[in-house]
Motif scaffolding. Structure first.
Motif, PDB file in Angstrom:
ATOM      1  N   HIS A 119      -8.210   0.677 -11.124  1.00  0.00           N
ATOM      2  CA  HIS A 119      -8.101   0.070 -12.452  1.00  0.00           C
ATOM      3  C   HIS A 119      -7.159   0.877 -13.344  1.00  0.00           C
ATOM      4  CE1 HIS A 119      -9.225  -1.749 -16.305  1.00  0.00           C
ATOM      5  NE2 HIS A 119      -9.289  -0.494 -16.757  1.00  0.00           N
ATOM      6  N   ASN A 120      -7.353   2.187 -13.396  1.00  0.00           N
ATOM      7  CA  ASN A 120      -6.496   3.021 -14.246  1.00  0.00           C
ATOM      8  C   ASN A 120      -5.033   2.928 -13.832  1.00  0.00           C
ATOM      9  OD1 ASN A 120      -8.588   3.905 -15.861  1.00  0.00           O
ATOM     10  ND2 ASN A 120      -8.839   5.868 -14.823  1.00  0.00           N
ATOM     11  N   ASN A 121      -4.787   2.958 -12.526  1.00  0.00           N
ATOM     12  CA  ASN A 121      -3.403   2.883 -12.042  1.00  0.00           C
ATOM     13  C   ASN A 121      -2.748   1.559 -12.414  1.00  0.00           C
ATOM     14  OD1 ASN A 121      -3.540   5.420 -10.943  1.00  0.00           O
ATOM     15  ND2 ASN A 121      -3.608   4.746  -8.798  1.00  0.00           N
ATOM     16  N   ASN A 122      -3.514   0.489 -12.342  1.00  0.00           N
ATOM     17  CA  ASN A 122      -2.936  -0.839 -12.564  1.00  0.00           C
ATOM     18  C   ASN A 122      -2.800  -1.211 -14.027  1.00  0.00           C
ATOM     19  OD1 ASN A 122      -2.650  -1.382  -9.822  1.00  0.00           O
ATOM     20  ND2 ASN A 122      -4.677  -2.301  -9.648  1.00  0.00           N
ATOM     21  N   ILE A 179     -12.140  -5.275  13.875  1.00  0.00           N
ATOM     22  CA  ILE A 179     -10.715  -5.445  13.594  1.00  0.00           C
ATOM     23  C   ILE A 179      -9.968  -4.169  13.968  1.00  0.00           C
ATOM     24  CG2 ILE A 179     -11.093  -7.074  11.672  1.00  0.00           C
ATOM     25  CD1 ILE A 179     -10.378  -4.751   9.761  1.00  0.00           C
ATOM     26  N   GLU A 180      -8.665  -4.293  14.088  1.00  0.00           N
ATOM     27  CA  GLU A 180      -7.776  -3.152  14.270  1.00  0.00           C
ATOM     28  C   GLU A 180      -6.628  -3.278  13.288  1.00  0.00           C
ATOM     29  OE1 GLU A 180      -6.472  -2.433  18.251  1.00  0.00           O
ATOM     30  OE2 GLU A 180      -8.463  -2.772  19.139  1.00  0.00           O
ATOM     31  N   PHE A 181      -6.064  -2.139  12.914  1.00  0.00           N
ATOM     32  CA  PHE A 181      -4.926  -2.124  12.001  1.00  0.00           C
ATOM     33  C   PHE A 181      -3.626  -1.944  12.789  1.00  0.00           C
ATOM     34  CE2 PHE A 181      -8.243  -0.205   9.062  1.00  0.00           C
ATOM     35  CZ  PHE A 181      -8.457  -1.391   8.376  1.00  0.00           C
ATOM     36  N   THR A 182      -2.555  -2.405  12.188  1.00  0.00           N
ATOM     37  CA  THR A 182      -1.251  -2.238  12.820  1.00  0.00           C
ATOM     38  C   THR A 182      -0.740  -0.809  12.694  1.00  0.00           C
ATOM     39  OG1 THR A 182      -0.217  -2.996  10.767  1.00  0.00           O
ATOM     40  CG2 THR A 182      -0.595  -4.649  12.493  1.00  0.00           C
ATOM     41  N   GLY A 183      -1.243  -0.073  11.728  1.00  0.00           N
ATOM     42  CA  GLY A 183      -0.853   1.326  11.542  1.00  0.00           C
ATOM     43  C   GLY A 183      -2.061   2.133  11.124  1.00  0.00           C
ATOM     44  N   GLU A 184      -1.866   3.100  10.218  1.00  0.00           N
ATOM     45  CA  GLU A 184      -2.964   3.920   9.701  1.00  0.00           C
ATOM     46  C   GLU A 184      -2.939   3.890   8.171  1.00  0.00           C
ATOM     47  OE1 GLU A 184      -2.696   7.805  11.332  1.00  0.00           O
ATOM     48  OE2 GLU A 184      -2.996   7.155  13.399  1.00  0.00           O
ATOM     49  N   PRO A 185      -3.230   2.738   7.585  1.00  0.00           N
ATOM     50  CA  PRO A 185      -3.157   2.618   6.125  1.00  0.00           C
ATOM     51  C   PRO A 185      -4.246   3.418   5.423  1.00  0.00           C
ATOM     52  CG  PRO A 185      -4.166   0.669   7.077  1.00  0.00           C
ATOM     53  CD  PRO A 185      -3.688   1.498   8.229  1.00  0.00           C
ATOM     54  N   LYS A 186      -3.874   4.072   4.307  1.00  0.00           N
ATOM     55  CA  LYS A 186      -4.872   4.803   3.521  1.00  0.00           C
ATOM     56  C   LYS A 186      -5.719   3.857   2.683  1.00  0.00           C
ATOM     57  CE  LYS A 186      -2.340   9.179   3.103  1.00  0.00           C
ATOM     58  NZ  LYS A 186      -1.762  10.173   2.175  1.00  0.00           N
ATOM     59  N   VAL A 187      -5.088   2.780   2.224  1.00  0.00           N
ATOM     60  CA  VAL A 187      -5.795   1.759   1.449  1.00  0.00           C
ATOM     61  C   VAL A 187      -5.422   0.411   2.055  1.00  0.00           C
ATOM     62  CG1 VAL A 187      -6.286   0.829  -0.842  1.00  0.00           C
ATOM     63  CG2 VAL A 187      -5.564   3.218  -0.604  1.00  0.00           C
ATOM     64  N   PRO A 188      -6.106  -0.010   3.116  1.00  0.00           N
ATOM     65  CA  PRO A 188      -5.684  -1.201   3.849  1.00  0.00           C
ATOM     66  C   PRO A 188      -5.887  -2.498   3.071  1.00  0.00           C
ATOM     67  CG  PRO A 188      -7.779  -0.418   4.680  1.00  0.00           C
ATOM     68  CD  PRO A 188      -7.286   0.628   3.726  1.00  0.00           C
ATOM     69  N   THR A 189      -5.086  -3.484   3.415  1.00  0.00           N
ATOM     70  CA  THR A 189      -5.201  -4.846   2.921  1.00  0.00           C
ATOM     71  C   THR A 189      -5.266  -5.763   4.139  1.00  0.00           C
ATOM     72  OG1 THR A 189      -2.842  -5.381   2.890  1.00  0.00           O
ATOM     73  CG2 THR A 189      -3.728  -4.182   0.974  1.00  0.00           C
ATOM     74  N   PRO A 190      -5.582  -7.040   3.965  1.00  0.00           N
ATOM     75  CA  PRO A 190      -5.591  -7.957   5.109  1.00  0.00           C
ATOM     76  C   PRO A 190      -4.265  -8.006   5.859  1.00  0.00           C
ATOM     77  CG  PRO A 190      -6.767  -8.938   3.289  1.00  0.00           C
ATOM     78  CD  PRO A 190      -6.148  -7.673   2.753  1.00  0.00           C
ATOM     79  N   ASP A 191      -3.155  -7.691   5.175  1.00  0.00           N
ATOM     80  CA  ASP A 191      -1.849  -7.686   5.851  1.00  0.00           C
ATOM     81  C   ASP A 191      -1.737  -6.568   6.882  1.00  0.00           C
ATOM     82  OD1 ASP A 191      -1.018  -9.863   4.375  1.00  0.00           O
ATOM     83  OD2 ASP A 191      -0.052  -8.631   2.818  1.00  0.00           O
ATOM     84  N   ASP A 192      -2.614  -5.558   6.763  1.00  0.00           N
ATOM     85  CA  ASP A 192      -2.585  -4.444   7.716  1.00  0.00           C
ATOM     86  C   ASP A 192      -3.400  -4.730   8.976  1.00  0.00           C
ATOM     87  OD1 ASP A 192      -1.017  -2.518   6.178  1.00  0.00           O
ATOM     88  OD2 ASP A 192      -2.741  -2.461   4.806  1.00  0.00           O
ATOM     89  N   VAL A 193      -4.103  -5.858   9.011  1.00  0.00           N
ATOM     90  CA  VAL A 193      -4.938  -6.192  10.161  1.00  0.00           C
ATOM     91  C   VAL A 193      -4.084  -6.740  11.301  1.00  0.00           C
ATOM     92  CG1 VAL A 193      -6.833  -7.654  10.999  1.00  0.00           C
ATOM     93  CG2 VAL A 193      -6.940  -6.662   8.686  1.00  0.00           C
ATOM     94  N   ASP A 194      -4.278  -6.184  12.475  1.00  0.00           N
ATOM     95  CA  ASP A 194      -3.616  -6.677  13.681  1.00  0.00           C
ATOM     96  C   ASP A 194      -4.441  -7.857  14.200  1.00  0.00           C
ATOM     97  OD1 ASP A 194      -2.595  -7.179  16.221  1.00  0.00           O
ATOM     98  OD2 ASP A 194      -2.264  -5.058  16.677  1.00  0.00           O
ATOM     99  N   ASN A 314      -3.766   9.454  -4.533  1.00  0.00           N
ATOM    100  CA  ASN A 314      -3.716   8.900  -3.184  1.00  0.00           C
ATOM    101  C   ASN A 314      -3.349   7.428  -3.195  1.00  0.00           C
ATOM    102  OD1 ASN A 314      -4.409  11.375  -2.071  1.00  0.00           O
ATOM    103  ND2 ASN A 314      -6.602  10.918  -1.990  1.00  0.00           N
ATOM    104  N   LEU A 315      -3.898   6.710  -4.151  1.00  0.00           N
ATOM    105  CA  LEU A 315      -3.594   5.274  -4.261  1.00  0.00           C
ATOM    106  C   LEU A 315      -2.108   5.063  -4.585  1.00  0.00           C
ATOM    107  CD1 LEU A 315      -6.635   3.810  -6.223  1.00  0.00           C
ATOM    108  CD2 LEU A 315      -6.034   3.381  -3.842  1.00  0.00           C
ATOM    109  N   LYS A 316      -1.579   5.869  -5.461  1.00  0.00           N
ATOM    110  CA  LYS A 316      -0.163   5.743  -5.808  1.00  0.00           C
ATOM    111  C   LYS A 316       0.729   6.062  -4.608  1.00  0.00           C
ATOM    112  CE  LYS A 316      -0.509   6.668 -10.787  1.00  0.00           C
ATOM    113  NZ  LYS A 316      -0.169   7.609 -11.882  1.00  0.00           N
ATOM    114  N   ALA A 317       0.321   7.087  -3.859  1.00  0.00           N
ATOM    115  CA  ALA A 317       1.110   7.463  -2.691  1.00  0.00           C
ATOM    116  C   ALA A 317       1.090   6.375  -1.629  1.00  0.00           C
ATOM    117  CB  ALA A 317       0.571   8.767  -2.108  1.00  0.00           C
ATOM    118  N   ALA A 318      -0.045   5.644  -1.544  1.00  0.00           N
ATOM    119  CA  ALA A 318      -0.166   4.600  -0.544  1.00  0.00           C
ATOM    120  C   ALA A 318       0.493   3.303  -0.993  1.00  0.00           C
ATOM    121  CB  ALA A 318      -1.647   4.323  -0.267  1.00  0.00           C
ATOM    122  N   GLY A 319       0.749   3.253  -2.314  1.00  0.00           N
ATOM    123  CA  GLY A 319       1.192   2.006  -2.904  1.00  0.00           C
ATOM    124  C   GLY A 319       2.510   1.492  -2.629  1.00  0.00           C
TER     125      GLY A 319
END
Length: 319
Positions: A119-122, A179-194, A314-319
């Motif tokens: 919330h604060n970041n956004n 589920i599995e991820f396509t990579g190693e996301p720190k803050v995954p979204t549905p787009d990261d799902v393989d 961390n969220l900013k770095a993953a963003g």
């Protein structure tokens, strides 16, 4: 018979002086009565305040689980210390932080550190934790399956769609092997799902709606936050799978009481945090959670604020 005593005639002007003296006495008596009334009224008002000298301090606290019984217990403890704690209910997670930032409420208690960081970041807000409350597992429920291994390819699982609860829900499904991820996301979204490598398909919905989809014929499972599961009458021990709230990586999921940055040292707010940790409150919290909630001790405001700062980075770095 005795002689009559002669009566002398009044001196000129003596009647007027006597009238003036009488009038002055009346004025003095009236002033004394007014002063006595004001002093008495002030004393009565002070006595009505509860401690003989002050009126109760009003604090408005917003939450999404206003029906939970521990809030009434907390209100009673606060009232005993001349704190008039008003619990303000919100129906969606998106509401309490803007209400806090805009001075509509004084505190809120509905979110974990990761949600607050997002919330604060956004928004550019700088809302800060003033105390910890609890941490709970994020469970996967199902009316169709009793074990994770019973889920079949292509079945849908509803998850919260807000960024932070969504990320945690995806980690739950990954940990469960669904589920599995396509990579190693720190803050995954549905787009990261393989999708090809995963068993289930995720369906993001508003967090308050996940519980209502438990009986949907198109939905095999739902990941539901504890308060919504409780409000919906779920058997809180009847989940298929849940993450571990005591794990080393659980800090971002500690639930907090938050305030505006200028109020982090407010002694009344700090006292409310202390009262939340009274056994009568925490026992009610754990009971309402079906025994799943873990009360978080040992995290003062400064430590929580550092966790928030690190999580925002961390969220900013993953963003």
């Amino acid at each position: 018979m005795s002689e009559s005593v002669p009566v002398l005639p009044p001196k000129p002007g003596s009647g007027r002086r006597t009238g003036l003296i009488a009038a002055a006495v009346v004025v003095v008596l009236l002033l004394a009565a007014v002063i006595a009334y004001v002093v008495s009224r002030g004393s009565s008002d002070d006595a009505a305040a509860g401690d003989g000298s002050t009126t109760p301090t009003v604090v408005r606290l917003g939450t999404t689980d206003v029906a939970q019984p521990h809030w009434e217990i907390l209100k009673e403890l606060a009232a005993a210390e001349d704190i008039d704690l008003e619990i303000v209910g919100f129906s969606e997670y998106t509401q309490p932080n803007p209400a806090l930032a805009e001075d509509e409420i004084d505190l809120n208690a509905f979110q974990h550190v990761l949600y607050l960081a997002d919330h604060n970041n956004n928004t550019g807000d700088d809302l800060q934790p003033v105390g910890s409350t609890l941490i709970v597992p994020l469970p996967l429920y199902s009316e169709k399956h009793e074990e994770v291994g019973e889920f079949t390819k292509g079945e849908q699982v509803a998850i919260p769609n807000d960024a932070t609860n969504q990320a945690r829900a995806l980690f739950v499904l990954e940990s469960a092997g669904l589920i599995e991820f396509t990579g190693e996301p720190k803050v995954p979204t549905p787009d990261d799902v393989d999708t090809a490598a995963s068993t289930v398909v995720v369906r993001p919905v508003e967090a308050s709606q996940t519980a209502g989809l438990i009986g949907d014929p198109d939905i095999a499972g739902v990941i539901v936050n504890n308060n919504f599961a409780s409000d919906a009458g779920f058997d809180l021990d009847g989940y298929v799978y849940a993450d571990d709230p005591s794990s080393a990586g659980a800090q971002p999921y500690i639930n907090v009481i938050a305030a505006r940055p200028a109020d982090v040292d407010n002694p009344v707010y700090q006292r409310i945090v202390e009262l939340y940790h009274d056994p009568s409150v925490t026992e009610s919290v754990v009971e309402s959670s079906g025994g799943t909630a873990v009360i978080v001790e040992g995290y003062d405001a400064a430590k929580l604020q550092q966790v928030l700062k690190d999580t925002q980075a961390n969220l900013k770095a993953a963003g």
